[in-house]
Write an enzyme that holds these catalytic residues in place. Structure first.
Site, mmCIF file in Angstrom:
data_model
loop_
_atom_site.group_PDB
_atom_site.id
_atom_site.type_symbol
_atom_site.label_atom_id
_atom_site.label_comp_id
_atom_site.label_asym_id
_atom_site.label_seq_id
_atom_site.Cartn_x
_atom_site.Cartn_y
_atom_site.Cartn_z
ATOM 1 N N CYS A 2 18.202 56.963 49.076
ATOM 2 C CA CYS A 2 18.927 57.800 48.132
ATOM 3 C C CYS A 2 18.023 58.926 47.647
ATOM 4 C CB CYS A 2 19.460 57.055 46.918
ATOM 5 S SG CYS A 2 20.622 55.763 47.306
ATOM 6 N N ARG A 27 16.335 60.642 53.077
ATOM 7 C CA ARG A 27 16.253 59.423 52.272
ATOM 8 C C ARG A 27 17.532 58.584 52.347
ATOM 9 N NH1 ARG A 27 12.118 59.686 48.561
ATOM 10 N NH2 ARG A 27 13.102 58.127 47.280
ATOM 11 N N TRP A 75 22.181 56.128 50.325
ATOM 12 C CA TRP A 75 22.008 55.065 51.318
ATOM 13 C C TRP A 75 22.564 53.817 50.637
ATOM 14 C CZ3 TRP A 75 19.592 50.306 51.806
ATOM 15 C CH2 TRP A 75 19.363 49.850 53.115
ATOM 16 N N LYS A 491 10.542 52.388 68.013
ATOM 17 C CA LYS A 491 10.963 53.793 68.096
ATOM 18 C C LYS A 491 12.256 53.888 68.893
ATOM 19 C CE LYS A 491 9.276 55.275 65.559
ATOM 20 N NZ LYS A 491 8.357 54.609 64.712
ATOM 21 N N GLU A 494 15.276 52.349 66.998
ATOM 22 C CA GLU A 494 15.632 53.112 65.797
ATOM 23 C C GLU A 494 16.485 54.339 66.117
ATOM 24 O OE1 GLU A 494 12.234 53.080 62.362
ATOM 25 O OE2 GLU A 494 11.641 53.971 64.255
ATOM 26 N N HIS A 510 7.075 33.425 78.717
ATOM 27 C CA HIS A 510 7.601 32.363 77.860
ATOM 28 C C HIS A 510 8.984 32.718 77.313
ATOM 29 C CE1 HIS A 510 3.828 30.259 78.137
ATOM 30 N NE2 HIS A 510 3.174 31.352 77.772
ATOM 31 N N LYS A 609 14.435 56.819 55.282
ATOM 32 C CA LYS A 609 13.006 57.067 55.422
ATOM 33 C C LYS A 609 12.192 56.249 54.443
ATOM 34 C CE LYS A 609 9.549 59.476 57.035
ATOM 35 N NZ LYS A 609 9.092 58.919 58.317
HETATM 36 C C1 G6P Z 1 11.553 52.550 56.656
HETATM 37 C C2 G6P Z 1 11.331 53.732 57.578
HETATM 38 C C3 G6P Z 1 10.217 53.423 58.572
HETATM 39 C C4 G6P Z 1 8.957 53.005 57.834
HETATM 40 C C5 G6P Z 1 9.208 51.853 56.867
HETATM 41 C C6 G6P Z 1 8.015 51.611 55.958
HETATM 42 O O1 G6P Z 1 12.075 51.491 57.370
HETATM 43 O O2 G6P Z 1 12.515 54.048 58.261
HETATM 44 O O3 G6P Z 1 9.954 54.565 59.351
HETATM 45 O O4 G6P Z 1 7.982 52.623 58.761
HETATM 46 O O5 G6P Z 1 10.318 52.157 56.023
HETATM 47 O O6 G6P Z 1 7.850 52.729 55.139
HETATM 48 P P1 G6P Z 1 6.506 53.205 54.507
HETATM 49 O O7 G6P Z 1 6.865 54.474 53.801
HETATM 50 O O8 G6P Z 1 6.088 52.128 53.532
HETATM 51 O O9 G6P Z 1 5.500 53.394 55.562
#
Ligand code: G6P
Length: 614
Positions: A2, A27, A75, A491, A494, A510, A609
């Site tokens: 958000c 965000r 969000w 990646k 996502e 395994h 993000k």
């Molecule tokens: C979210 C983002 C990721 C990020 C994670 C941790 O899931 O989409 O890209 O790696 O948060 O965020 P941070 O800001 O703590 O690295």
């Protein structure tokens, strides 16, 4: 998670809010809305992106002249993403508008009590409850807006950054924060409130980061005042933003993610700036100096993080044990805080975070501090909550990362960890001097070698076109490259929505081997000098089952070239720093596959993000 932007001044608020929301859209982007204040409140909300809000506003044919307003990009936590649940939310009498980032945990108890008093709710959100609660407390106790907000926030449990407008005080905006960020911009006769500085920088570089539990009341053409929830007036610290507008623009690239991938030679160099000199033979992190003895004598290092930062933490585990010989372990922040961990004052806790706002990571470090451990932050966002909550730390100096899929923050984190491990190795005497110097020189060579890997972009794009229709993919790596396999898989899933898994190469037999057939791309990171033969065997096992092998290899590799369907060469480097090179082709591969599949690379579905809720 958000985005909030608010404006009070002499200009028309609407274009400032829309532009601000576009900057904050990373965000959250499932719905957006604005409230504009004069003698009435004009509310415009729409499911979807900010662009859909703009279309909707244009259809309403509004020329919005108001000079006070607030905007929100959402969000969803409570309630589906739709027009009704979009923020801002109004009080029952329609006089108060609230936007909120976070979660009000006790909202259902409050909602029930308000319903008993006759309040009628239209949305499923916790935020609407706040709006009604402020109205109730304000009217019942004959309070001004700011007092009512404080009274309400003293009764709510949870995380919030909020901004509140009230028709009865049309020259005022009130903001508050607890566990979610809020920054105030101070311009010439105008003020801003926002989740981060990106909507503000165009107008002013003077900001105040609100602290936990602070409430700011801004009255246009008077001033602002910050108080704690228990009504103590605070003297704010005004900071100067070291941010340029072009840093938050795409700079000619089609996507932020691509820009950020291509920035890495420069951002990795920034992470190392002034912290390493192989000629003189040192690597130093200023943030470690004040606690150097304690850090160097830590009984154990616990690294905690989420998402991509957690993958960087896994590489840190290898680096600390390998180079500095300190036992290290990695914890998902969300698990750490809820599993009653054993933490002692002899432990060093390192929190890694791009945003510095991730709720789980923040909670984990608070817990570690309570238990007496020293907490060190490795963070990108300057002035963020984690940066301020930790005992000491180092910024990665990567500049704003806007693409939701993290790229340059990952390599920045690994670079800083590598410096930290080298510094500790020196202090603890765990490496031969010649080996130490060799490692310093190798780390210094990373930026130019990353540049070389980026030169393979066309080749990687071609490979992407060959596997873009896959439904599943497997990423394999060993040792230092195992976390890179996890990161490559993350990646891909996502941004392209292809199911992908990362695995230690030897673990493939395994379980995942059962999935391999001619439709399964298997990305193998095969640059290791140690265990090289073993990884060649793993590739043979994949080929024997007709899997399609894409191998990341060291320049000049012959054995794997003969086996794999496609290879991507990276320059030779000391093994501990391989992840800084081997991750680059995987970032590009995921990027090109996502573009070919017509996915929204910078704003993938359901993600955000900065995750400021648990
Ligand atoms: C979210 C983002 C990721 C990020 C994670 C941790 O899931 O989409 O890209 O790696 O948060 O965020 P941070 O800001 O703590 O690295």
């Amino acid at each position: 998670m958000c985005g909030i932007v608010a404006y009070i001044g002499n200009k028309e608020a609407y274009p400032i809010l829309i532009e601000g929301l576009q900057r904050l859209e990373y965000r959250g982007y499932d719905s957006a809305g604005i409230a504009l204040l004069s003698s009435s409140i004009t509310l415009v909300k729409k499911k979807g992106k900010v662009s859909e809000l703009v279309d909707h506003a244009e259809q309403l044919n509004g020329h919005f002249k108001q000079t006070v307003g607030v905007g929100h990009t959402r969000w969803a936590t409570h309630g589906a993403p739709n027009d009704v649940n979009a923020h801002p939310h109004l009080s029952g009498d329609g006089k108060i508008a609230v936007v909120h980032n976070g979660i009000i945990e006790n909202y259902s108890v409050i909602k029930k009590a308000l319903i008993e008093k006759g309040h009628v709710f239209t949305s499923e959100t916790d935020t609407e409850v706040l709006a009604h609660f402020i109205e109730e407390v304000k009217n019942e106790n004959k309070l001004g807006l700011e007092e009512a907000v404080r009274a309400v926030l003293n009764k709510v449990v949870g995380a919030y950054a909020i901004v509140v407008l009230d028709i009865d005080e049309p020259n005022k905006i009130v903001g508050a924060r607890m566990s979610s960020p809020l920054v105030m911009g101070i311009g010439d006769d105008e003020y801003f409130l926002a989740s981060d500085a990106s909507p503000i920088i165009k107008y002013t570089n003077k900001v105040v980061y609100l602290n936990e539990g602070e409430v700011v009341s801004i009255t246009h053409d008077q001033d602002y005042q910050i108080r704690t929830l228990d009504n103590k007036v605070q003297s704010p610290t005004i900071s100067e933003l070291d941010l340029k507008l072009e840093e938050i623009e795409k700079g000619g690239y089609p996507h932020y993610m691509l820009k950020e991938i291509f920035q890495q030679p420069q951002t990795i160099a920034e992470s190392m700036g002034g912290r390493i000199n192989s000629y003189e033979g040192w690597a130093v992190l200023g943030g470690m100096n004040q606690n150097l003895t304690r850090i160097a004598n830590s009984a154990r290092i616990v690294l905690t993080a989420c998402g991509t930062s957690w993958h960087a933490a896994l590489i840190a585990e290898y680096l600390f044990e390998d180079l500095a010989r300190i036992p290290a372990e990695v914890e998902y922040a969300s698990e750490f805080r809820y599993r009653n961990p054993i933490v002692t004052p002899n432990d060093l806790i390192i929190a890694l975070s791009q945003s510095g706002e991730t709720a789980d990571t923040l909670a984990a470090i608070k817990l570690a501090k309570e238990k007496g451990a020293l907490v060190y932050g490795i963070v990108n966002a300057i002035g963020s909550s984690i940066a301020r909550e930790t005992d000491s730390g180092s910024y990665i100096h990567g500049g704003p990362e806007i693409g939701v899929a993290s790229t340059k923050a990952f390599t920045g984190q690994v670079t800083v960890i590598a410096l930290m491990a080298l510094y500790l190795a020196k202090v603890r005497g765990t490496l031969e001097e010649s080996h130490y110097r060799q490692l310093l020189a190798s780390l210094e060579s990373v930026p130019s070698k990353v540049g070389k890997v980026l030169g393979k972009d066309d080749q990687i794009k071609y490979i992407a076109s060959k596997i873009q229709n896959a439904s599943n993919a497997l990423y394999l790596g060993r040792g230092y490259n195992f976390p890179v396999a996890l990161e490559g898989a993350l990646k891909l899933k996502e941004i392209s929505y292809i199911h992908a898994e990362g695995y230690p190469a030897a673990e493939m037999k395994h379980g995942p081997i059962a999935l391999i057939d001619e439709n399964m791309p298997v990305v193998v990171i095969a640059t290791n000098k140690s265990a090289y033969e073993k990884i060649v065997s793993n590739i043979q096992e994949v080929k024997a089952r007709k899997g399609l092998v894409i191998a990341v290899v060291t320049e000049g590799d012959q054995a794997i070239k003969d086996l794999a369907d496609y290879i991507i060469e990276i320059p030779e480097i000391e093994e501990p720093f391989t992840p800084l090179l081997s991750v680059i082709p995987l970032q590009l591969l995921a990027y090109h596959i996502a573009v070919l599949r017509d996915c929204n690379v910078d704003q993938p579905r359901n993600l955000a993000k900065s995750v400021t809720v648990e």
